[in-house]
Design a protein around this motif. Structure first.
Motif, short mmCIF file in Angstrom:
data_model
loop_
_atom_site.label_atom_id
_atom_site.label_comp_id
_atom_site.label_asym_id
_atom_site.label_seq_id
_atom_site.Cartn_x
_atom_site.Cartn_y
_atom_site.Cartn_z
N ASN A 1 2.70 23.43 -44.21
CA ASN A 1 2.31 24.58 -43.39
C ASN A 1 0.82 24.89 -43.50
O ASN A 1 0.09 24.27 -44.26
CB ASN A 1 3.16 25.81 -43.69
CG ASN A 1 4.40 25.86 -42.82
OD1 ASN A 1 4.44 25.26 -41.76
ND2 ASN A 1 5.42 26.57 -43.26
N LYS B 1 5.74 24.15 -36.38
CA LYS B 1 6.57 25.28 -35.98
C LYS B 1 7.95 24.83 -35.49
O LYS B 1 8.88 25.64 -35.43
CB LYS B 1 5.86 26.09 -34.89
CG LYS B 1 4.59 26.76 -35.38
CD LYS B 1 3.96 27.60 -34.29
CE LYS B 1 2.75 28.37 -34.82
NZ LYS B 1 2.17 29.28 -33.81
N THR C 1 -0.37 20.03 -43.00
CA THR C 1 -1.16 21.20 -43.36
C THR C 1 -2.60 20.93 -42.94
O THR C 1 -2.92 19.87 -42.41
CB THR C 1 -1.10 21.47 -44.87
OG1 THR C 1 -1.73 22.72 -45.16
CG2 THR C 1 -1.78 20.38 -45.65
#
Length: 338
Positions: A98, A109, A147
């Motif tokens: 993330n 998402k 990320t």
């Protein structure tokens, strides 16, 4: 300290920490950046990270940081949906999950139920697995895959350690891809096998779809710092979006980019229009009914939603043509041409 770094330090009111790594040196370093945060000890990060029935949007408004130990698989084969730049042995790893940025179209998402970032502190185990792989063949390894590691660098120091590790392993090349404007490149050892890679978008696209990310000017300033340190930088114009006056805004972005960075300092460039797997798109359309980025009537091809082929080709060929005025054709990579 930059506004981006200050924002990160002030963003986590709670930090969840797995019990078994509570006293790991990297855990203690990270926690020192959040003296006011409430530290909550947990057994396993998945107990709080990816539970079902979480509200992603609400959770993103108040992200909580999770520190954990990575187990199982450390190094994964690279996705066919990503550019490998001609590297046969293309891999990625997940030092973190993330992101602090909030791009509407981000595939994470559709992958996770949680908006909370997870940092795996046991970097030594990633190094050990990489060394095992290097015994078999050279490795091209993408570090910022699930990320953006650069915004976390002040508190983790991971990229500096990866840089030092890469210098000492001649068959390893690493890519550090980012949208961050954090100027960390004076801490990373300069080496041709360490590739700073900057994802650039025109400001109208940033303002519309890439929430909480720095402006084009700020990203270019960070890329310029990398250049000034001696790096050849990679640029990524991916994903591109068919917004109003897209030809003009992408051409202006490229012109500005070349003025700031100068073509001789650019290692290579990859371009691509938006694409997202069928599975992730299904979840994201359900979660984000008001997002123009995911609700657009894309077509499904080979398991990925994307622009119709004619529009996709027109956009990518146009941008490739503009770039061709500044850099050699061999430096421009387009996924479909592989």
């Amino acid at each position: 300290m930059s506004s981006e770094a200050l924002s990160l330090m002030n963003s986590f009111s709670h930090v969840y920490v797995e019990k078994n790594i509570l006293h790991h040196p990297r855990t203690e370093r990270i926690l020192s950046f959040f003296p006011k945060a409430e530290v909550i000890v947990i057994e396993r990060y998945k107990d709080v990270f990816d539970r079902s029935r979480q509200n992603y949007d609400l959770q993103f408004l108040s992200q909580k940081l999770i520190l954990a130990e990575k187990t199982g698989t450390f190094i994964y084969e690279g996705s066919k949906a990503c550019e490998d730049f001609g590297n046969e042995w293309f891999y990625y790893c997940t030092n973190a999950l993330n992101c602090i940025f909030n791009c509407e179209y981000c595939w994470l998402k559709g992958m996770y139920n949680s908006a909370n970032p997870v940092i795996f502190v046991n970097l030594e185990d990633f190094f050990a697995e990489t060394e095992k792989l290097l015994q078999q063949h050279p490795v091209y390894l993408c570090l910022s895959y699930e990320t953006d590691l650069v915004p976390f660098e002040n508190m983790t120091g991971m990229l500096q350690e990866w840089g030092e590790f890469t210098v000492n392993h001649p068959d390893l090349s690493i890519e550090i891809r980012t949208k961050s404007a954090l100027e960390i490149w004076d801490r990373i050892p300069v080496n041709d096998r360490i590739i700073p890679s900057f994802t650039l978008s025109p400001d109208p696209v940033i303002e519309r779809y890439e929430h909480k990310t720095p402006s084009l000017d700020r990203r270019l300033a960070a890329a310029r710092q990398a250049v000034d340190q001696g790096f050849k930088v990679r640029l990524s114009f991916d994903p591109m979006f068919s917004v109003s006056n897209w030809q003009m805004i992408y051409a202006e972005m490229i012109e500005k980019t070349m003025q700031v960075l100068q073509p001789d300092n650019i290692r290579d460039i990859n371009i691509g229009t938006f694409r997202l797997s069928k599975e992730y798109m299904r979840l994201m359309r359900k979660r984000f009914p008001d997002s123009a980025a995911v609700q657009y009537p894309y077509v499904l091809k080979d398991g990925f939603y994307q622009y119709p082929q004619e529009k996709k080709d027109r956009m990518e060929e146009y941008v490739s043509g503009v770039l061709g005025k500044y850099v050699e054709k061999e430096k421009i990579f387009r996924l479909e041409e592989k």
